[in-house]
Design a protein around this motif. Structure first.
Motif, short mmCIF file in Angstrom:
data_model
loop_
_atom_site.label_atom_id
_atom_site.label_comp_id
_atom_site.label_asym_id
_atom_site.label_seq_id
_atom_site.Cartn_x
_atom_site.Cartn_y
_atom_site.Cartn_z
N PRO A 151 0.82 -1.13 -0.03
CA PRO A 151 0.00 -0.05 0.19
C PRO A 151 1.02 1.22 0.08
CG PRO A 151 0.13 -0.83 2.13
CD PRO A 151 1.00 -1.84 1.35
N TYR A 152 0.14 2.53 -0.41
CA TYR A 152 0.84 3.65 -0.46
C TYR A 152 -0.24 4.64 0.20
CZ TYR A 152 3.78 1.42 -4.34
OH TYR A 152 4.46 0.80 -5.10
N LEU A 153 0.32 5.62 1.17
CA LEU A 153 -0.28 6.73 1.48
C LEU A 153 -0.35 7.84 0.62
CD1 LEU A 153 -2.03 7.98 4.06
CD2 LEU A 153 0.20 8.78 5.03
N VAL A 154 -1.44 8.17 0.05
CA VAL A 154 -1.58 9.11 -0.86
C VAL A 154 -2.14 10.61 -0.38
CG1 VAL A 154 -2.40 9.84 -3.21
CG2 VAL A 154 -1.88 7.61 -2.89
N VAL A 155 -1.64 11.80 -0.18
CA VAL A 155 -2.19 12.75 0.27
C VAL A 155 -2.17 13.94 -0.82
CG1 VAL A 155 -1.99 14.56 2.01
CG2 VAL A 155 -1.10 12.09 2.55
N PRO A 156 -3.33 14.43 -1.42
CA PRO A 156 -3.36 15.47 -2.27
C PRO A 156 -3.08 16.95 -1.48
CG PRO A 156 -5.42 14.26 -2.32
CD PRO A 156 -4.57 13.92 -1.08
N PHE A 157 -2.34 17.86 -2.16
CA PHE A 157 -1.95 19.18 -1.68
C PHE A 157 -1.90 20.19 -2.78
CE2 PHE A 157 2.19 17.47 -2.86
CZ PHE A 157 2.91 18.67 -3.27
N SER A 158 -2.04 21.52 -2.50
CA SER A 158 -2.16 22.35 -3.56
C SER A 158 -1.10 23.45 -3.33
CB SER A 158 -3.29 22.98 -3.61
OG SER A 158 -3.65 23.74 -2.47
N MET A 197 7.85 16.38 2.43
CA MET A 197 7.01 15.78 1.81
C MET A 197 6.07 16.46 1.05
SD MET A 197 4.32 12.66 2.66
CE MET A 197 3.07 11.98 1.85
N PHE A 198 5.87 17.91 1.67
CA PHE A 198 5.08 18.61 0.94
C PHE A 198 5.82 20.10 0.84
CE2 PHE A 198 2.54 16.17 3.66
CZ PHE A 198 1.65 15.67 2.74
N GLU A 199 6.63 20.39 -0.40
CA GLU A 199 7.42 21.36 -0.58
C GLU A 199 6.79 22.17 -1.88
OE1 GLU A 199 11.41 19.96 -1.03
OE2 GLU A 199 11.76 20.31 0.86
N ILE A 228 1.57 26.29 0.31
CA ILE A 228 1.26 25.10 0.36
C ILE A 228 -0.01 24.66 1.03
CG2 ILE A 228 1.65 22.82 0.88
CD1 ILE A 228 3.18 23.38 -1.48
N ASP A 229 -0.94 24.14 0.53
CA ASP A 229 -2.13 23.76 1.19
C ASP A 229 -2.50 22.27 1.38
OD1 ASP A 229 -4.59 23.88 3.01
OD2 ASP A 229 -5.84 24.42 0.87
N ILE A 230 -2.40 21.47 2.56
CA ILE A 230 -2.50 20.05 2.50
C ILE A 230 -3.73 19.71 2.58
CG2 ILE A 230 -1.87 18.02 3.48
CD1 ILE A 230 0.74 19.58 4.43
N ALA A 231 -4.37 18.85 1.98
CA ALA A 231 -5.80 18.39 1.69
C ALA A 231 -5.78 17.21 2.77
CB ALA A 231 -6.58 18.14 0.42
N ALA A 232 -5.64 17.44 4.32
CA ALA A 232 -5.42 16.33 5.18
C ALA A 232 -6.50 15.56 5.33
CB ALA A 232 -5.18 16.74 6.31
N THR A 285 9.49 9.28 -0.37
CA THR A 285 8.43 9.93 -0.83
C THR A 285 8.51 10.43 -2.23
OG1 THR A 285 9.21 12.07 -0.07
CG2 THR A 285 7.79 10.95 1.59
N LEU A 286 7.34 10.41 -2.96
CA LEU A 286 7.30 10.95 -4.54
C LEU A 286 6.05 11.76 -4.63
CD1 LEU A 286 7.87 7.70 -6.35
CD2 LEU A 286 9.66 9.28 -6.09
N VAL A 287 6.34 12.74 -5.52
CA VAL A 287 5.24 13.53 -5.97
C VAL A 287 4.88 13.00 -7.34
CG1 VAL A 287 4.22 15.68 -6.52
CG2 VAL A 287 5.94 15.80 -4.65
N THR A 288 3.71 12.49 -7.38
CA THR A 288 3.53 11.76 -8.64
C THR A 288 1.98 11.43 -8.71
OG1 THR A 288 3.66 9.73 -10.08
CG2 THR A 288 3.80 9.47 -7.91
N ASP A 289 1.56 11.34 -9.87
CA ASP A 289 0.03 10.92 -10.03
C ASP A 289 -0.29 9.53 -10.58
OD1 ASP A 289 1.18 11.46 -12.70
OD2 ASP A 289 -0.65 12.53 -13.20
N ARG A 290 0.70 8.77 -10.59
CA ARG A 290 0.65 7.42 -10.81
C ARG A 290 1.12 6.38 -9.85
NH1 ARG A 290 -0.41 6.72 -16.36
NH2 ARG A 290 -0.23 8.49 -17.46
#
Length: 471
Positions: A82-89, A154-156, A163-167, A295-300
């Protein structure tokens, strides 16, 4: 008068005695016949190509049936996560004064488990449809481990924005090769608490490589501090099972009742035990060997191309084996023709080149019989029956044509040896080239010395037979 004398002489000659030597014509001289036999051997490669096309056609039919069975039971399974996936803007301010505006860019951060342990039992059986079969399995897997608290990096911001994290939109994602083959509901247990059921889909991640998956929401209080997890999976599949080393440190332990495993993928097992009743295998992949940051910033889905696994190999893929054996057909036919040629030269009877062609066609028919029988009774028995039939037919034909039982016996021995060597070559892939080259050298050496006294011109000496016939 001469005709009456020849008739009387033939009647007086004992049965089976070769006729007296007569000077050969140009086309019947040993040298010319040897060349014609070589040309005939090359010509026989054309029907061999048709047989090869038939083998490929039947193999493709078998693959179609295998895909049909897999479509109903379950395809090759790939457990990725499994992966923990967190969207942020990231919000960027563009322009100034009255023309000032802001742009929002959404990205997805993926956190890998600190540790991941995958264990499971894979029970394999063969499912048949018509005359074809496919190894399918029912597996019970358990994924467990721990996610550490996410690092501050993780959120840079990528472009210097805010940065706004959608926790509250964080999810745990598990990629599954064929989600239709799940045989029970899947739930996530965090820190030994209440199990939370998964939902279909990979959440904000795209299904890279056509993978399907499942996801479950993770509360912010959990993922910010880190948590342990356990995910049981019960799913069907076929042909193979793969696992991605998703953890920063990953260990995998698989056992199965299938005695013919083919370990493959980016990592081979550290320990494996294979017996007649199945196998056990263990993998251990440390953080550095995986070659991917925490950690990675990816959409796949990551690690789609770095998975480890095992294929449930059939003991004999006879389509592939027969196709390989056709590559040796030219040597196979040449050795048989050589034996017939030597026997002809040592007898007083002529073996027409059309008869050579019939012997060659019988050898090609062997491949067709082997293919047809293997689909019903298995490769080993099919080879024995087809080789026995071809050997008996050609031995009897050559012996009767040359009016010699010893010639038939020699052909039996020669063909039995050729078929035995061909069978050994097909079952010994690592040393096939070495064995083949040694046999070719020995065949050439025997040919050189056995034909040393043959009068290749065929003229002989008037009044007596050539040395080969005299011998």
């Amino acid at each position: 008068m001469t005709h009456e004398t020849d008739t009387a002489t033939a009647a007086a000659r004992p049965a089976g005695t070769p006729p007296p030597f007569q000077p050969r014509g140009f086309l019947n001289s040993p040298g010319v016949k040897f060349v014609l036999i070589g040309i005939l051997t090359v010509m026989l490669m054309v029907p061999c190509l048709f047989v090869w096309a038939l083998v490929e056609e039947r193999a493709e039919r078998a693959r179609d049936v295998a895909r049909d069975i897999a479509g109903s039971w379950g395809g090759t399974q790939q457990i990725n996560g499994p992966y923990l996936v967190v969207p942020f803007s990231e919000t960027l301010a563009i322009g100034s004064g009255d023309k000032a505006k802001s742009e929002v860019h959404w990205r997805t951060a993926v956190l890998f488990p600190e540790t991941l342990s995958v264990s499971g039992d894979v029970q394999v059986e063969e499912r048949r449809k018509s005359i074809y079969s496919l190894p399918v399995y029912a597996s019970a897997l358990d994924l467990s481990g721990r996610f550490a608290a996410p690092p501050e990096t993780m959120f840079e911001p990528e472009k210097g924005g805010t940065i706004d994290i959608a926790a509250d939109r964080a999810v745990l994602v598990v990629g599954i090769g064929d989600v239709r083959a799940l045989k029970s509901e899947v739930a996530l247990t965090m820190d030994g608490g209440t199990a939370v059921p998964f939902e279909p889909g990979t959440g904000p991640l795209l299904n890279g490589g056509g993978a399907s998956g499942i996801n479950v929401a993770v509360p912010a209080l959990k993922w910010r501090k880190g948590f342990s997890f356990q995910i049981p999976l019960t799913l069907n599949g076929s042909t193979a099972v793969f696992v991605a080393p998703a953890g920063q440190s990953t260990s995998v332990a698989l056992s199965s009742n299938w005695p013919h495993p083919g370990f493959t993928g980016a990592f081979l097992p550290d320990r494996r035990t294979i017996t007649e009743t199945g196998f056990e295998a263990d993998w251990s992949i440390p953080y550095l060997a995986r070659g991917i940051p925490k950690t990675l910033v990816t959409d796949r889905l990551p690690l789609q191309d770095k998975q480890l696994g095992v294929r449930f190999v059939e003991p004999v893929n006879f389509y592939q084996t027969i196709s390989r054996s056709l590559k040796y057909a030219v040597g196979f036919i040449s050795l048989t023709f050589l034996a017939v040629f030597v026997l002809e030269m040592r007898s007083g009877w002529s073996f027409h080149w059309i008869q050579y062609g019939l012997v060659g066609v019988a050898l090609i028919t062997f491949y067709v019989m082997l293919l047809a029988l293997a689909e019903h009774v298995g490769y080993g028995l099919a080879y024995l029956v087809a080789a026995g039939a071809a050997t008996a037919l050609n031995a009897v034909y050559v012996g009767s044509s040359l009016k010699s039982r010893s010639a038939g016996a020699v052909m039996t021995v020669v063909l039995a040896a050729i078929f035995g060597v061909l069978f050994a070559l097909m079952n010994e892939q690592d040393y096939a080239l070495l064995i083949g080259s040694v046999i070719a050298f020995l065949a050439l050496a025997v040919t050189m010395f056995v034909t040393q006294k043959i009068d290749w011109s065929g003229r002989g000496v008037e009044g007596r037979a050539p040395a080969a016939n005299a011998a």
